[in-house]
Design a protein around this motif. Structure first.
Motif, PDB file in Angstrom:
ATOM      1  N   VAL A 121       0.838  -1.209   0.000  1.00  0.00           N
ATOM      2  CA  VAL A 121       0.000   0.000   0.000  1.00  0.00           C
ATOM      3  C   VAL A 121       0.870   1.254   0.000  1.00  0.00           C
ATOM      4  CG1 VAL A 121      -1.773   1.265   1.277  1.00  0.00           C
ATOM      5  CG2 VAL A 121      -1.869  -1.226   1.152  1.00  0.00           C
ATOM      6  N   GLY A 122       1.994   1.206   0.712  1.00  0.00           N
ATOM      7  CA  GLY A 122       2.877   2.363   0.751  1.00  0.00           C
ATOM      8  C   GLY A 122       3.460   2.702  -0.602  1.00  0.00           C
ATOM      9  N   HIS A 123       3.790   1.699  -1.398  1.00  0.00           N
ATOM     10  CA  HIS A 123       4.306   1.970  -2.740  1.00  0.00           C
ATOM     11  C   HIS A 123       3.236   2.617  -3.631  1.00  0.00           C
ATOM     12  CE1 HIS A 123       7.872  -0.563  -1.901  1.00  0.00           C
ATOM     13  NE2 HIS A 123       8.404   0.119  -2.894  1.00  0.00           N
ATOM     14  N   VAL A 124       2.010   2.123  -3.525  1.00  0.00           N
ATOM     15  CA  VAL A 124       0.921   2.716  -4.319  1.00  0.00           C
ATOM     16  C   VAL A 124       0.721   4.163  -3.914  1.00  0.00           C
ATOM     17  CG1 VAL A 124      -1.536   2.574  -4.862  1.00  0.00           C
ATOM     18  CG2 VAL A 124      -0.181   0.477  -4.650  1.00  0.00           C
ATOM     19  N   TRP A 125       0.685   4.419  -2.620  1.00  0.00           N
ATOM     20  CA  TRP A 125       0.506   5.786  -2.138  1.00  0.00           C
ATOM     21  C   TRP A 125       1.659   6.682  -2.578  1.00  0.00           C
ATOM     22  CZ3 TRP A 125       3.625   8.748   1.000  1.00  0.00           C
ATOM     23  CH2 TRP A 125       3.083   9.955   1.430  1.00  0.00           C
ATOM     24  N   ARG A 126       2.890   6.194  -2.441  1.00  0.00           N
ATOM     25  CA  ARG A 126       4.068   7.000  -2.790  1.00  0.00           C
ATOM     26  C   ARG A 126       4.059   7.339  -4.272  1.00  0.00           C
ATOM     27  NH1 ARG A 126       9.546   7.336  -1.045  1.00  0.00           N
ATOM     28  NH2 ARG A 126      10.461   9.084  -2.201  1.00  0.00           N
ATOM     29  N   TYR A 127       3.687   6.376  -5.108  1.00  0.00           N
ATOM     30  CA  TYR A 127       3.691   6.630  -6.550  1.00  0.00           C
ATOM     31  C   TYR A 127       2.612   7.640  -6.944  1.00  0.00           C
ATOM     32  CZ  TYR A 127       3.867   5.739 -11.556  1.00  0.00           C
ATOM     33  OH  TYR A 127       3.989   5.881 -12.915  1.00  0.00           O
ATOM     34  N   ARG A 128       1.491   7.595  -6.268  1.00  0.00           N
ATOM     35  CA  ARG A 128       0.396   8.505  -6.594  1.00  0.00           C
ATOM     36  C   ARG A 128       0.613   9.897  -6.020  1.00  0.00           C
ATOM     37  NH1 ARG A 128      -4.558   6.166  -8.128  1.00  0.00           N
ATOM     38  NH2 ARG A 128      -5.640   7.887  -7.098  1.00  0.00           N
ATOM     39  N   GLN A 129       1.306  10.003  -4.916  1.00  0.00           N
ATOM     40  CA  GLN A 129       1.435  11.278  -4.223  1.00  0.00           C
ATOM     41  C   GLN A 129       2.793  11.947  -4.396  1.00  0.00           C
ATOM     42  OE1 GLN A 129      -1.139  12.713  -2.670  1.00  0.00           O
ATOM     43  NE2 GLN A 129      -2.482  10.966  -3.128  1.00  0.00           N
ATOM     44  N   ASP A 130       3.812  11.182  -4.751  1.00  0.00           N
ATOM     45  CA  ASP A 130       5.164  11.757  -4.750  1.00  0.00           C
ATOM     46  C   ASP A 130       6.001  11.185  -5.881  1.00  0.00           C
ATOM     47  OD1 ASP A 130       7.345  13.267  -3.884  1.00  0.00           O
ATOM     48  OD2 ASP A 130       8.045  11.695  -2.541  1.00  0.00           O
ATOM     49  N   GLN A 131       5.521  11.330  -7.108  1.00  0.00           N
ATOM     50  CA  GLN A 131       6.279  10.797  -8.235  1.00  0.00           C
ATOM     51  C   GLN A 131       7.584  11.558  -8.447  1.00  0.00           C
ATOM     52  OE1 GLN A 131       4.296   9.991 -11.914  1.00  0.00           O
ATOM     53  NE2 GLN A 131       2.371   9.395 -10.933  1.00  0.00           N
ATOM     54  N   PHE A 132       7.578  12.855  -8.155  1.00  0.00           N
ATOM     55  CA  PHE A 132       8.804  13.630  -8.347  1.00  0.00           C
ATOM     56  C   PHE A 132       9.862  13.284  -7.301  1.00  0.00           C
ATOM     57  CE2 PHE A 132       5.634  16.338 -10.461  1.00  0.00           C
ATOM     58  CZ  PHE A 132       6.262  16.530 -11.679  1.00  0.00           C
ATOM     59  N   GLY A 133       9.450  12.700  -6.195  1.00  0.00           N
ATOM     60  CA  GLY A 133      10.410  12.272  -5.185  1.00  0.00           C
ATOM     61  C   GLY A 133      10.830  10.828  -5.312  1.00  0.00           C
ATOM     62  N   TRP A 134      10.370  10.168  -6.390  1.00  0.00           N
ATOM     63  CA  TRP A 134      10.672   8.752  -6.628  1.00  0.00           C
ATOM     64  C   TRP A 134      12.061   8.652  -7.267  1.00  0.00           C
ATOM     65  CZ3 TRP A 134       6.796   4.795  -5.943  1.00  0.00           C
ATOM     66  CH2 TRP A 134       7.187   3.529  -6.341  1.00  0.00           C
ATOM     67  N   THR A 135      13.085   9.008  -6.522  1.00  0.00           N
ATOM     68  CA  THR A 135      14.448   8.997  -7.040  1.00  0.00           C
ATOM     69  C   THR A 135      15.383   8.517  -5.933  1.00  0.00           C
ATOM     70  OG1 THR A 135      14.966  11.259  -6.355  1.00  0.00           O
ATOM     71  CG2 THR A 135      13.919  10.986  -8.503  1.00  0.00           C
ATOM     72  N   SER A 136      16.628   8.331  -6.301  1.00  0.00           N
ATOM     73  CA  SER A 136      17.641   7.954  -5.313  1.00  0.00           C
ATOM     74  C   SER A 136      18.224   9.164  -4.609  1.00  0.00           C
ATOM     75  CB  SER A 136      18.771   7.171  -5.998  1.00  0.00           C
ATOM     76  OG  SER A 136      19.403   7.988  -6.971  1.00  0.00           O
ATOM     77  N   ARG A 137      17.864  10.363  -5.048  1.00  0.00           N
ATOM     78  CA  ARG A 137      18.368  11.610  -4.472  1.00  0.00           C
ATOM     79  C   ARG A 137      19.894  11.557  -4.369  1.00  0.00           C
ATOM     80  NH1 ARG A 137      14.007  10.866  -0.914  1.00  0.00           N
ATOM     81  NH2 ARG A 137      15.401  10.399   0.809  1.00  0.00           N
ATOM     82  N   THR A 138      20.521  11.353  -5.499  1.00  0.00           N
ATOM     83  CA  THR A 138      21.965  11.213  -5.512  1.00  0.00           C
ATOM     84  C   THR A 138      22.652  12.496  -5.052  1.00  0.00           C
ATOM     85  OG1 THR A 138      23.895  10.725  -6.894  1.00  0.00           O
ATOM     86  CG2 THR A 138      22.070  11.900  -7.934  1.00  0.00           C
ATOM     87  N   SER A 139      23.777  12.325  -4.389  1.00  0.00           N
ATOM     88  CA  SER A 139      24.573  13.456  -3.909  1.00  0.00           C
ATOM     89  C   SER A 139      25.963  13.425  -4.534  1.00  0.00           C
ATOM     90  CB  SER A 139      24.677  13.418  -2.383  1.00  0.00           C
ATOM     91  OG  SER A 139      25.186  12.162  -1.945  1.00  0.00           O
ATOM     92  N   GLN A 140      26.055  12.933  -5.756  1.00  0.00           N
ATOM     93  CA  GLN A 140      27.350  12.779  -6.414  1.00  0.00           C
ATOM     94  C   GLN A 140      28.044  14.114  -6.634  1.00  0.00           C
ATOM     95  OE1 GLN A 140      27.124  10.672 -10.089  1.00  0.00           O
ATOM     96  NE2 GLN A 140      29.325  10.692 -10.465  1.00  0.00           N
ATOM     97  N   LEU A 141      27.259  15.174  -6.899  1.00  0.00           N
ATOM     98  CA  LEU A 141      27.865  16.478  -7.140  1.00  0.00           C
ATOM     99  C   LEU A 141      28.504  17.053  -5.881  1.00  0.00           C
ATOM    100  CD1 LEU A 141      25.148  18.121  -9.430  1.00  0.00           C
ATOM    101  CD2 LEU A 141      27.316  17.059 -10.113  1.00  0.00           C
ATOM    102  N   LEU A 142      28.065  16.600  -4.718  1.00  0.00           N
ATOM    103  CA  LEU A 142      28.615  17.115  -3.463  1.00  0.00           C
ATOM    104  C   LEU A 142      29.872  16.369  -3.035  1.00  0.00           C
ATOM    105  CD1 LEU A 142      25.287  17.559  -1.453  1.00  0.00           C
ATOM    106  CD2 LEU A 142      26.538  19.279  -2.779  1.00  0.00           C
ATOM    107  N   GLU A 143      29.955  15.083  -3.367  1.00  0.00           N
ATOM    108  CA  GLU A 143      31.124  14.284  -3.015  1.00  0.00           C
ATOM    109  C   GLU A 143      31.126  13.032  -3.866  1.00  0.00           C
ATOM    110  OE1 GLU A 143      33.893  11.604  -1.389  1.00  0.00           O
ATOM    111  OE2 GLU A 143      31.749  11.201  -1.538  1.00  0.00           O
TER     112      GLU A 143
END
Length: 252
Positions: A34-56
């Motif tokens: 259920v959490g995956h369904v909710w996350r996909y419907r509510q936060d598609q733009f946050g569905w990433t690994s949020r990489t920090s490669q540019l910082l280090e």
């Protein structure tokens, strides 16, 4: 101890087993789906690994491949060890000694790679100020829970199957695991397992419950199409074409 007291203790133990090995896993699996369904419907733009490669990138260059390679090997080992019955591997000619030896060596290599990579990723997050300031609440839950699950699995394997006398978890933990998905839960199968294996199983259930609300969702968005996409053709830019033709000189 009288009969009534023994009966009350048995009921209490059975109730605890039902709570830990039936109720908790099913609740965590429900939250996972259920959490995956909710996350996909509510936060598609946050569905990433949020990489920090540019910082280090120096620690990330080594930590990320080690962690991901070790994780893939660990997952493959868990699939074989938990989902595949011992009778199936025996039918393929893999006896218990061969399976135990291979699982210990392969699991040790995978565990060392995973722990080393995870240690580097956690260290860069703690020691690099920019990354530490960008750590959100989900990361503060994910990294300790993931580290706990990994360390419990490594410790259980080392204590019982590397330095200990050996423990056949396929007769207990695997039976419980397969029973959950076949809708025939067997809490008694894992109730007698060593404590480290039980703690590892519970922490894994909690990790699955936290999965949809963390950066782990990027696992389901792996760029598989990258492997079969057409090749990109790069051409070197030549000299710029003249913008206007040279006009002939007027004759007088």
């Amino acid at each position: 101890m009288n009969t009534a007291s023994s009966f009350l203790l048995a009921v209490s133990a059975d109730g605890t087993d039902l709570l830990l090995w039936v109720a908790v896993p099913y609740v965590c699996l429900a939250v996972f789906v259920v959490g995956h369904v909710w996350r996909y419907r509510q936060d598609q733009f946050g569905w990433t690994s949020r990489t920090s490669q540019l910082l280090e990138h120096r620690w990330l260059r080594w930590g990320s491949p080690l962690f991901h390679l070790g994780t893939f090997m660990v997952i493959a080992g868990h699939v074989v060890g938990l989902a595949v019955p011992a009778s199936w591997t025996g039918a393929l000619g893999v006896d218990e000694h061969m399976y135990h030896t291979g699982s210990v060596w392969a699991g040790s290599v995978a565990g060392v790679a995973m722990v080393a990579g995870l240690g580097m990723l956690c260290a860069r997050r703690l020691l690099t100020r920019q990354i530490r300031l960008g750590t959100d609440r989900s990361d503060k839950v994910l990294f300790p829970l993931l580290s706990l699950t990994v360390l419990l699995g490594i410790t259980a394997t080392a204590a019982h199957n590397v330095f200990g006398g050996g423990y056949d978890y396929r007769g207990t933990v695997s039976v419980w695991f397969r029973g959950l998905f076949s809708l025939g839960p067997r809490p008694e199968a894992i109730a007698d397992a060593p404590l480290l294996f039980q703690l590892h199983a519970l922490s894994a259930c909690l990790l699955f419950a936290a999965w949809p609300f963390t950066r782990l969702v990027h696992v389901w968005s792996a760029p598989i199409g990258y492997l079969v996409r057409p090749c990109l053709v790069y051409r070197r830019r030549g000299a710029p074409a003249p913008t206007s033709r040279t006009r002939p000189r007027a004759r007088f």
